[in-house]
Design an enzyme around this catalytic site. Structure first.
Site, PDB file in Angstrom:
ATOM      1  N   PHE A  25      34.612  45.698  39.674  1.00 55.29           N
ATOM      2  CA  PHE A  25      34.471  45.671  41.131  1.00 55.29           C
ATOM      3  C   PHE A  25      35.656  45.097  41.772  1.00 55.29           C
ATOM      4  O   PHE A  25      36.101  44.208  41.493  1.00 55.29           O
ATOM      5  CB  PHE A  25      33.177  44.845  41.274  1.00 55.29           C
ATOM      6  N   SER A  93      33.023  43.546  33.115  1.00 54.16           N
ATOM      7  CA  SER A  93      32.289  43.030  34.602  1.00 54.16           C
ATOM      8  C   SER A  93      31.461  44.011  35.048  1.00 54.16           C
ATOM      9  O   SER A  93      30.436  44.483  34.285  1.00 54.16           O
ATOM     10  CB  SER A  93      33.455  42.609  35.532  1.00 54.16           C
ATOM     11  N   MET A  94      31.409  44.394  36.320  1.00 51.00           N
ATOM     12  CA  MET A  94      30.790  45.643  36.833  1.00 51.00           C
ATOM     13  C   MET A  94      30.668  46.884  35.880  1.00 51.00           C
ATOM     14  O   MET A  94      29.701  47.563  35.792  1.00 51.00           O
ATOM     15  CB  MET A  94      30.975  45.914  38.363  1.00 51.00           C
ATOM     16  N   ASP A 194      34.582  31.672  32.452  1.00 48.91           N
ATOM     17  CA  ASP A 194      34.598  32.485  33.158  1.00 48.91           C
ATOM     18  C   ASP A 194      34.289  32.208  34.773  1.00 48.91           C
ATOM     19  O   ASP A 194      33.147  31.844  34.892  1.00 48.91           O
ATOM     20  CB  ASP A 194      33.621  33.560  32.909  1.00 48.91           C
ATOM     21  N   HIS A 224      37.810  35.465  32.993  1.00 45.19           N
ATOM     22  CA  HIS A 224      37.133  36.733  33.415  1.00 45.19           C
ATOM     23  C   HIS A 224      37.570  37.982  32.993  1.00 45.19           C
ATOM     24  O   HIS A 224      36.940  38.840  32.120  1.00 45.19           O
ATOM     25  CB  HIS A 224      36.541  36.777  34.595  1.00 45.19           C
TER      26      HIS A 224
END
Length: 259
Positions: A25, A93-94, A194, A224
């Site tokens: 994202f 992530s996303m 993270d 992250h």
């Protein structure tokens, strides 16, 4: 808006095993480019698309939503399936959440799933305010470039458009109900430190999927965006070994020109 230098999509025509990589994202393919090139160098066919609204300006992203982002990776998966005997999906992530939905919806057409710090929820009190706040405030501070490695940087927006964040929250809530449909072998790599996605998200995903072949790898030295961090090589090697275990011809298929 023109695509930012370095944010371009990446594709490589390799052997009969393909992998689709999904970025995060407000990020872009740059965060996964080394991962994609590593797999390409070992003979895989690789697709790393640029999601709609990403890689240009946050104003472009403001008018997109999860349906646009998912439609792009769904299209890329279908294209990979046309030319590959086996297809894997992966994401950061996303992007990990998008990969999980592809696995849930496409079933046996996806041979395995590799996730790095996958997201499952928009956290904090601000998440509950998004339905109203997005009409009052256009953006909030960005989340890009959470990296421990000195000198490394992620190419991403410095602002988060709240309309898009609200759509992301909707997507996560929907996907949570679909996770039991994920049955494929699963590799999940997560960072201890993270500052964007808490470890609770990975735990929730592992508790909800129906996969029986599950490997969790803990990354001790990265934040992250671990694909650009100290543990990047480990991510590349672990994911290639995961794919190779499920598709034994990987690494023996030869390579083609990278582009």
């Amino acid at each position: 808006m023109p695509v930012l230098p370095g944010a371009e999509p990446y594709r490589h025509e390799g052997g009969p095993t393909g992998v689709l990589l999904c970025h995060g994202f407000t990020g872009c393919p740059q965060s996964l480019r080394p991962w994609a090139e590593h797999h390409a160098a070992h003979g895989l066919t690789v697709a790393l698309p640029l999601l709609p609204g990403h890689g240009t300006s946050w104003e472009d992203m403001q008018v997109t939503g999860w349906q646009d982002w998912y439609a792009e990776v769904d299209r890329e998966l279908r294209l990979l399936r046309e030319r590959c005997a086996r297809v894997f999906v992966a994401g950061l992530s996303m992007g990990g959440a998008l990969a999980l939905r592809l696995a849930a919806k496409h079933g046996d057409a996806v041979h395995g799933v590799a996730l790095v710090n996958p997201a499952n929820k928009v956290h904090g009190l601000s998440a509950y305010a998004l339905p109203v706040a997005r009409h009052l405030v256009r953006t909030r501070k960005g989340i890009a470039s959470d990296i421990a490695k000195e000198g490394a940087a992620e190419l991403g927006y410095d602002r988060v458009p709240l309309h898009a964040a609200h759509s992301l929250r909707t997507f996560f809530r929907m996907l949570d109900g679909e996770l039991p449909q994920v049955t494929q072998p699963l590799l999940l790599l997560r960072s201890v430190h993270d500052h964007v996605v808490p470890s609770a998200d990975a735990a929730r995903i592992l508790s909800r999927v129906s996969s029986t072949d599950v490997t969790e790898v803990v990354l001790e030295q990265s934040y992250h965006v671990a694909t650009l961090d100290h543990d990047a090589d480990r991510i590349f090697e672990e994911s290639l070994a995961f794919i190779g275990r499920l598709a034994p011809s990987v690494g023996k298929e030869g390579t083609a020109a990278v582009g």
